[in-house]
Design a protein around this motif. Structure first.
Motif, mmCIF file in Angstrom:
data_model
loop_
_atom_site.group_PDB
_atom_site.id
_atom_site.type_symbol
_atom_site.label_atom_id
_atom_site.label_comp_id
_atom_site.label_asym_id
_atom_site.label_seq_id
_atom_site.Cartn_x
_atom_site.Cartn_y
_atom_site.Cartn_z
ATOM 1 N N PHE A 36 0.652 -1.201 -0.027
ATOM 2 C CA PHE A 36 -0.097 0.032 -0.226
ATOM 3 C C PHE A 36 0.928 1.402 -0.098
ATOM 4 C CE2 PHE A 36 -1.741 -3.601 2.285
ATOM 5 C CZ PHE A 36 -2.929 -3.684 1.728
ATOM 6 N N ARG A 37 0.236 2.174 -0.731
ATOM 7 C CA ARG A 37 0.997 3.615 -0.734
ATOM 8 C C ARG A 37 0.919 4.262 0.468
ATOM 9 N NH1 ARG A 37 0.196 8.130 -5.237
ATOM 10 N NH2 ARG A 37 1.443 9.746 -4.064
ATOM 11 N N SER A 38 -0.399 3.823 1.312
ATOM 12 C CA SER A 38 -0.448 4.999 2.590
ATOM 13 C C SER A 38 -0.944 4.065 3.725
ATOM 14 C CB SER A 38 -1.436 5.945 2.185
ATOM 15 O OG SER A 38 -2.633 5.709 2.062
ATOM 16 N N GLN A 39 -0.974 4.324 4.939
ATOM 17 C CA GLN A 39 -1.638 3.713 5.911
ATOM 18 C C GLN A 39 -2.954 3.763 5.817
ATOM 19 O OE1 GLN A 39 0.071 1.722 8.445
ATOM 20 N NE2 GLN A 39 -1.886 1.088 8.804
ATOM 21 N N ALA A 40 -3.625 4.695 5.146
ATOM 22 C CA ALA A 40 -5.177 4.868 5.039
ATOM 23 C C ALA A 40 -5.501 3.914 4.092
ATOM 24 C CB ALA A 40 -5.367 6.502 4.350
ATOM 25 N N GLY A 41 -4.610 3.748 2.976
ATOM 26 C CA GLY A 41 -5.022 2.618 1.925
ATOM 27 C C GLY A 41 -4.955 1.084 2.717
ATOM 28 N N LYS A 42 -3.929 0.985 3.481
ATOM 29 C CA LYS A 42 -3.857 -0.282 4.291
ATOM 30 C C LYS A 42 -4.928 -0.280 5.131
ATOM 31 C CE LYS A 42 -1.124 -2.822 7.425
ATOM 32 N NZ LYS A 42 0.204 -2.800 8.285
ATOM 33 N N ASP A 43 -5.273 0.517 5.885
ATOM 34 C CA ASP A 43 -6.526 0.356 6.647
ATOM 35 C C ASP A 43 -7.961 0.145 5.988
ATOM 36 O OD1 ASP A 43 -4.576 0.895 8.926
ATOM 37 O OD2 ASP A 43 -5.328 3.035 9.053
ATOM 38 N N ALA A 44 -8.204 0.715 4.954
ATOM 39 C CA ALA A 44 -9.400 0.350 3.977
ATOM 40 C C ALA A 44 -9.245 -0.825 3.464
ATOM 41 C CB ALA A 44 -9.347 1.453 2.938
ATOM 42 N N TRP A 45 -8.173 -1.267 3.293
ATOM 43 C CA TRP A 45 -8.251 -2.971 2.708
ATOM 44 C C TRP A 45 -8.291 -3.643 3.739
ATOM 45 C CZ3 TRP A 45 -5.638 -7.413 3.636
ATOM 46 C CH2 TRP A 45 -5.796 -8.432 2.509
ATOM 47 N N MET A 46 -7.913 -3.542 4.921
ATOM 48 C CA MET A 46 -8.051 -4.386 6.037
ATOM 49 C C MET A 46 -9.427 -4.393 6.576
ATOM 50 S SD MET A 46 -4.961 -5.785 6.770
ATOM 51 C CE MET A 46 -5.217 -6.296 8.792
ATOM 52 N N ASP A 47 -10.130 -3.162 6.764
ATOM 53 C CA ASP A 47 -11.502 -2.981 6.826
ATOM 54 C C ASP A 47 -12.412 -3.978 5.974
ATOM 55 O OD1 ASP A 47 -11.141 -1.448 9.098
ATOM 56 O OD2 ASP A 47 -11.376 0.424 7.932
ATOM 57 N N ALA A 48 -11.938 -3.932 4.727
ATOM 58 C CA ALA A 48 -12.911 -4.832 3.882
ATOM 59 C C ALA A 48 -12.274 -6.440 3.937
ATOM 60 C CB ALA A 48 -12.598 -4.321 2.606
ATOM 61 N N ALA A 49 -11.128 -6.621 4.323
ATOM 62 C CA ALA A 49 -10.511 -8.150 4.307
ATOM 63 C C ALA A 49 -11.655 -9.333 5.080
ATOM 64 C CB ALA A 49 -9.310 -7.966 5.272
ATOM 65 N N PRO A 50 -11.730 -10.245 4.338
ATOM 66 C CA PRO A 50 -12.708 -11.442 4.934
ATOM 67 C C PRO A 50 -12.135 -11.584 6.348
ATOM 68 C CG PRO A 50 -11.436 -12.280 3.203
ATOM 69 C CD PRO A 50 -10.952 -10.831 3.285
ATOM 70 N N GLU A 51 -13.204 -11.928 7.361
ATOM 71 C CA GLU A 51 -12.899 -12.536 8.549
ATOM 72 C C GLU A 51 -12.493 -13.645 8.459
ATOM 73 O OE1 GLU A 51 -16.981 -13.327 10.738
ATOM 74 O OE2 GLU A 51 -17.254 -11.597 9.669
ATOM 75 N N TYR A 52 -12.731 -14.597 7.753
ATOM 76 C CA TYR A 52 -12.288 -16.047 7.756
ATOM 77 C C TYR A 52 -11.123 -16.276 7.149
ATOM 78 C CZ TYR A 52 -14.285 -15.226 3.313
ATOM 79 O OH TYR A 52 -14.669 -14.975 2.000
ATOM 80 N N ASN A 53 -10.393 -15.288 6.960
ATOM 81 C CA ASN A 53 -8.918 -15.444 6.415
ATOM 82 C C ASN A 53 -8.121 -14.691 7.030
ATOM 83 O OD1 ASN A 53 -10.496 -16.341 3.900
ATOM 84 N ND2 ASN A 53 -8.653 -16.049 2.913
ATOM 85 N N PRO A 54 -7.101 -15.665 7.707
ATOM 86 C CA PRO A 54 -5.740 -14.918 8.311
ATOM 87 C C PRO A 54 -5.136 -14.012 7.389
ATOM 88 C CG PRO A 54 -5.410 -17.304 8.218
ATOM 89 C CD PRO A 54 -6.624 -17.022 7.174
ATOM 90 N N HIS A 55 -4.437 -13.093 7.698
ATOM 91 C CA HIS A 55 -3.418 -12.214 7.182
ATOM 92 C C HIS A 55 -2.319 -12.119 8.120
ATOM 93 C CE1 HIS A 55 -7.500 -11.150 5.686
ATOM 94 N NE2 HIS A 55 -6.913 -10.649 4.775
ATOM 95 N N LEU A 56 -1.165 -11.890 7.276
ATOM 96 C CA LEU A 56 0.420 -11.502 7.685
ATOM 97 C C LEU A 56 0.519 -10.231 7.412
ATOM 98 C CD1 LEU A 56 2.788 -12.609 9.449
ATOM 99 C CD2 LEU A 56 3.651 -13.206 6.970
ATOM 100 N N VAL A 57 0.743 -9.450 8.508
ATOM 101 C CA VAL A 57 0.576 -7.962 8.283
ATOM 102 C C VAL A 57 1.949 -7.254 8.650
ATOM 103 C CG1 VAL A 57 -0.636 -5.810 8.873
ATOM 104 C CG2 VAL A 57 -1.962 -7.996 8.709
ATOM 105 N N GLY A 58 2.372 -6.410 7.784
ATOM 106 C CA GLY A 58 3.681 -5.686 8.264
ATOM 107 C C GLY A 58 3.498 -4.192 7.813
ATOM 108 N N ASN A 59 4.440 -3.260 7.663
ATOM 109 C CA ASN A 59 4.392 -1.993 7.326
ATOM 110 C C ASN A 59 4.178 -1.770 5.692
ATOM 111 O OD1 ASN A 59 4.892 0.694 7.649
ATOM 112 N ND2 ASN A 59 6.941 0.613 6.821
ATOM 113 N N LEU A 60 2.658 -1.135 5.889
ATOM 114 C CA LEU A 60 2.238 -0.929 4.543
ATOM 115 C C LEU A 60 2.201 -2.255 3.587
ATOM 116 C CD1 LEU A 60 3.883 2.489 3.978
ATOM 117 C CD2 LEU A 60 1.553 1.630 4.813
ATOM 118 N N TRP A 61 2.010 -3.391 4.187
ATOM 119 C CA TRP A 61 2.130 -4.728 3.319
ATOM 120 C C TRP A 61 1.063 -5.736 4.112
ATOM 121 C CZ3 TRP A 61 3.764 -9.398 5.420
ATOM 122 C CH2 TRP A 61 4.724 -8.973 6.325
#
Length: 139
Positions: A80-105
């Motif tokens: 992601f280019r910005s934290q806001a973009g990452k936050d928007a993506w994370m808010d839309a992420a499916p609850e049934y899938n785990p994610h590995l999350v780092g700085n802007l990725w």
């Protein structure tokens, strides 16, 4: 259990929605910079750390997603280019899938694959619904 085509469809839709969303200007981080001044990792750099040359699925100014298949399994790497973009993506992420999350990725796959990738990528493993802002991270 989520199939790879469903993950691919989610990655594409979330990428397009985030790329088209407005309102990221206030929290915008200049391209190539993070809050500490170090350049965030690219899809290609993250993928190379786990032995993959990604096939790009989304290549927009605000979000990039690549598909990888390695001996560890199949997964999607999104930056992601910005934290806001990452936050928007994370808010839309499916609850049934785990994610590995780092700085802007983030990396999307099965828990088994993410456990293997985490050894080389680091990051936090998010296991619950992102929309409720209650997440269990595995450290």
């Amino acid at each position: 259990m989520t199939t790879l085509p469903r993950l691919a469809a989610f990655a594409l839709l979330a990428g397009l929605a985030t790329a088209c969303s407005a309102g990221s200007g206030g929290d915008h981080v200049a391209a190539g910079q993070n809050a500490k001044g170090a350049a965030p990792l690219t899809v290609e750099q993250l993928s190379a750390r786990v032995g993959c040359e990604p096939r790009m699925q989304v290549d927009a100014a605000d979000i990039r997603t690549g598909y990888c298949k390695t001996p560890d399994g199949e997964f999607f790497v999104t930056t992601f280019r910005s934290q806001a973009g990452k936050d928007a993506w994370m808010d839309a992420a499916p609850e049934y899938n785990p994610h590995l999350v780092g700085n802007l990725w983030t990396v999307l796959s099965s828990r088994k694959v993410l456990d293997l990738l985490r050894e080389r990528l680091g990051g936090d493993l998010h296991l619950t619904d992102h929309r409720t802002k209650q997440m269990r991270t595995v450290g």
